[in-house]
Design a protein around this motif. Sequence first.
Motif, mmCIF file in Angstrom:
data_model
loop_
_atom_site.group_PDB
_atom_site.id
_atom_site.type_symbol
_atom_site.label_atom_id
_atom_site.label_comp_id
_atom_site.label_asym_id
_atom_site.label_seq_id
_atom_site.Cartn_x
_atom_site.Cartn_y
_atom_site.Cartn_z
ATOM 1 N N ASP A 178 0.915 -1.284 0.080
ATOM 2 C CA ASP A 178 -0.003 -0.035 0.011
ATOM 3 C C ASP A 178 0.844 1.495 -0.197
ATOM 4 O O ASP A 178 0.571 2.313 -0.646
ATOM 5 N N LYS A 179 1.745 1.152 0.747
ATOM 6 C CA LYS A 179 2.646 2.597 1.035
ATOM 7 C C LYS A 179 3.554 2.746 -0.192
ATOM 8 O O LYS A 179 3.671 3.853 -0.671
ATOM 9 N N VAL A 180 3.977 1.708 -0.853
ATOM 10 C CA VAL A 180 4.952 1.735 -2.062
ATOM 11 C C VAL A 180 4.144 2.223 -3.190
ATOM 12 O O VAL A 180 4.661 3.251 -3.873
ATOM 13 N N ALA A 181 2.789 1.690 -3.273
ATOM 14 C CA ALA A 181 1.890 2.127 -4.396
ATOM 15 C C ALA A 181 1.684 3.758 -4.086
ATOM 16 O O ALA A 181 1.740 4.348 -4.998
ATOM 17 N N LYS A 182 1.467 4.038 -2.905
ATOM 18 C CA LYS A 182 1.106 5.469 -2.876
ATOM 19 C C LYS A 182 2.525 6.333 -2.890
ATOM 20 O O LYS A 182 2.096 7.446 -3.615
ATOM 21 N N LEU A 183 3.529 5.895 -2.511
ATOM 22 C CA LEU A 183 4.854 6.644 -2.854
ATOM 23 C C LEU A 183 4.921 6.686 -4.338
ATOM 24 O O LEU A 183 5.310 7.959 -4.805
ATOM 25 N N LEU A 184 4.380 5.976 -4.980
ATOM 26 C CA LEU A 184 4.613 5.899 -6.562
ATOM 27 C C LEU A 184 3.425 6.642 -7.391
ATOM 28 O O LEU A 184 3.221 6.628 -8.383
ATOM 29 N N GLY A 185 2.295 7.056 -6.524
ATOM 30 C CA GLY A 185 1.641 7.537 -7.295
ATOM 31 C C GLY A 185 0.389 6.727 -7.754
ATOM 32 O O GLY A 185 -0.502 7.308 -8.631
ATOM 33 N N LEU A 186 0.276 5.587 -7.168
ATOM 34 C CA LEU A 186 -0.632 4.567 -7.720
ATOM 35 C C LEU A 186 -2.125 4.567 -6.591
ATOM 36 O O LEU A 186 -1.980 5.414 -5.716
ATOM 37 N N GLY A 187 -3.024 3.904 -6.820
ATOM 38 C CA GLY A 187 -4.075 3.642 -6.292
ATOM 39 C C GLY A 187 -4.009 2.936 -4.802
ATOM 40 O O GLY A 187 -3.362 2.258 -4.617
ATOM 41 N N TYR A 188 -5.101 2.852 -4.192
ATOM 42 C CA TYR A 188 -5.366 2.115 -2.743
ATOM 43 C C TYR A 188 -6.457 1.238 -2.969
ATOM 44 O O TYR A 188 -7.565 1.703 -3.420
ATOM 45 N N PRO A 189 -6.301 -0.005 -2.647
ATOM 46 C CA PRO A 189 -5.132 -0.650 -2.088
ATOM 47 C C PRO A 189 -4.199 -0.947 -3.085
ATOM 48 O O PRO A 189 -4.310 -1.216 -4.268
ATOM 49 N N GLY A 190 -2.689 -0.896 -2.635
ATOM 50 C CA GLY A 190 -1.893 -0.843 -3.573
ATOM 51 C C GLY A 190 -1.652 -2.388 -4.364
ATOM 52 O O GLY A 190 -0.957 -2.447 -5.344
ATOM 53 N N GLY A 191 -2.026 -3.316 -3.516
ATOM 54 C CA GLY A 191 -1.704 -4.685 -4.212
ATOM 55 C C GLY A 191 -2.018 -5.189 -5.565
ATOM 56 O O GLY A 191 -1.220 -5.309 -6.270
ATOM 57 N N PRO A 192 -3.400 -4.832 -5.880
ATOM 58 C CA PRO A 192 -3.733 -4.915 -7.151
ATOM 59 C C PRO A 192 -3.075 -4.370 -8.286
ATOM 60 O O PRO A 192 -2.541 -4.617 -9.380
ATOM 61 N N TRP A 193 -2.469 -2.929 -7.904
ATOM 62 C CA TRP A 193 -1.709 -2.144 -8.897
ATOM 63 C C TRP A 193 -0.448 -2.697 -9.246
ATOM 64 O O TRP A 193 0.001 -2.756 -10.300
ATOM 65 N N ILE A 194 0.360 -2.982 -8.102
ATOM 66 C CA ILE A 194 1.575 -3.447 -8.176
ATOM 67 C C ILE A 194 1.642 -4.836 -8.970
ATOM 68 O O ILE A 194 2.519 -5.229 -9.809
ATOM 69 N N ASP A 195 0.758 -5.749 -8.420
ATOM 70 C CA ASP A 195 0.782 -6.928 -9.090
ATOM 71 C C ASP A 195 0.431 -6.945 -10.599
ATOM 72 O O ASP A 195 0.964 -7.569 -11.264
ATOM 73 N N HIS A 196 -0.336 -5.978 -10.943
ATOM 74 C CA HIS A 196 -0.478 -5.744 -12.444
ATOM 75 C C HIS A 196 0.675 -5.077 -13.290
ATOM 76 O O HIS A 196 1.251 -5.773 -14.088
ATOM 77 N N LEU A 197 1.212 -4.260 -12.626
ATOM 78 C CA LEU A 197 2.395 -3.308 -13.088
ATOM 79 C C LEU A 197 3.641 -4.194 -13.207
ATOM 80 O O LEU A 197 4.460 -3.991 -13.955
ATOM 81 N N ALA A 198 3.830 -4.805 -12.071
ATOM 82 C CA ALA A 198 5.065 -5.556 -12.045
ATOM 83 C C ALA A 198 5.564 -6.557 -13.045
ATOM 84 O O ALA A 198 6.545 -6.839 -13.309
ATOM 85 N N THR A 199 4.349 -6.829 -13.583
ATOM 86 C CA THR A 199 4.811 -7.976 -14.756
ATOM 87 C C THR A 199 5.415 -7.309 -15.989
ATOM 88 O O THR A 199 5.798 -8.116 -16.832
ATOM 89 N N HIS A 200 5.355 -5.838 -16.181
ATOM 90 C CA HIS A 200 6.169 -5.327 -17.046
ATOM 91 C C HIS A 200 7.486 -4.756 -16.699
ATOM 92 O O HIS A 200 7.825 -4.217 -17.635
#
Lengths: 391, 161
Positions: A191-213
């Motif tokens: 959650d906090k890393v997603a927020k640091l990088l300007g992504l949405g909450y909760p951070g898990g689904p955002w990072i899960d999706h973007l990390a594959t790239h």
Amino acid sequence: MMVNNVPHTGSGLILGIESSCDETAAAVVERGTRQLSNVVASQIAIHSPYGGVVPELASREHLRAIVPVVDAALREARLTMGGAGFGLNSLDAIAVTEGPGLAGALLVGIGYAKALAYALSKPLIAVNHLEGHIHAVLLEHAASLPVTGPLLALVVSGGHTHLYLAEHHNHTWHYRNVGHTVDDAAGEAFDKVAKLLGLGYPGGPWIDHLATHGNPDAVPFSFAQIKPKVHRGGQRTSDAPFLFSFSGIKTAVLRYVETHAMAASIAARRQQITASTKPADALQLCDQQTLDLLASFQRAVVDDLRRKTFAAAEHYGAHGLLISGGVAANRELRSRFTRAAGERGLPIAFPALSLATDNAAMIAAAAWPKLLAGDFAPSSLSARASLPLGQ
Amino acid sequence: MTPPQTEFVTHSSAETIAVGRKLAALLTPPKFLILHGDLGAGKTTLVKGIAEALDAAESDEVTSPTFTLVHEYEGTLDRHGKRTPVLLYHLDLYRIESERQLETLGLDDLQTDDSIVLVEWGEKFPSVVKRSQGEIVMTSLDGDARRIVLKMKPEPTAAKS
């Protein structure tokens, strides 16, 4: 795994109620394995024929949500049962989360469950929220896990990162806490890393999706070795040698962002992401450096969880693994854990997405062995905000 | 009268925990303080030291309340040569978005004669700032260094009894 080895003559239907933190939830589960309904307040808000409950944290919101949520759970259970013949009196027991959680929030569920149990003359069963997470997996996968020997459970979410040894004997589940985080939970780091990088909450689904790239080897993150330390006063209160720490990696990401001049692109991304932006839409808003950072962060966290979980499984001779909590939905975690378990010939099980995050079906499922054992709560049951699980 | 202010500079999380232990001696209940500092400033680390000094928890057991909102630790405090009970509350309002949500946390119930309440991100809410008797401000300096300042309000606001 057969747990219903005590004769039971009732319907086997338990109504579960959960209100420990953000979610108000109710569910009806038959014999700990068959979900007749599983209702969470936030789902009701999406298609709101029940009066538009706004799911928000804390007790006043639980108070507003509890009646429509329990009603919805009973109605859905009736539909699943084929209508006629199912009513409140069909229930064998009412189960409720006792803790850990917010005291005020817990009390809403407990008060309601007590009143219902009293009015119906049904037993009341108290369930530990963390035990519930373990039963979220057993609910669906008990049959594919070994019957004897300890199972190792990793409960990993925004609020928790715990390792438990779970063993079923004498008709009762026994738990032992063998690992925990010393600072942030793994989900909180997401959650906090997603927020640091300007992504949405909760951070898990955002990072899960973007990390594959991104390239997971682009940024080396290291985890400090944490040594369990002896308490000044003498003995440690818990025997939990497998310690996690996710505070440092959050700070490391912050420092990387500062030293790589990423602030402007993060601010731009934060402006473009609105409440309706989906993780899939965020890809075009991320440069390669950001994607690499996200991939490296996720790899580091998943690897740390994997290394310690499998080290603990080996140390305690676990016969199987179960992974639960919101972070159990992460795809890289699932694939790397599944591969590692396969290499070791260890059975491993994950919950369905609807059971990974907070829900009441897991509370009703955890209550089933307690019903068989006659392990009922007194009418004086109250909230226990800091309730631990196991020793 | 200048408000009492105490300042420390630390260079590692171990030193931050040690400062937490020292600070605990200055936090005679009742106390309601804002714990101010950016992400990664070491707020949870400082609370580890405070909790240790109060015998309320081992440092391993003090974890971030960001998701769970409120953590409660029961400890004891040396008062007039006697160990007396003290309740340490560690709150995080990072996820709280409105005064209405805040109300449901029941701050009134936490603020008792024998409690120390430390509130992360309390500065977001004027009502919390008003309620507080002061703040602990943590600032990241170069590298792992942190400045930790305890600032009490000039006039000790009468703590709610």
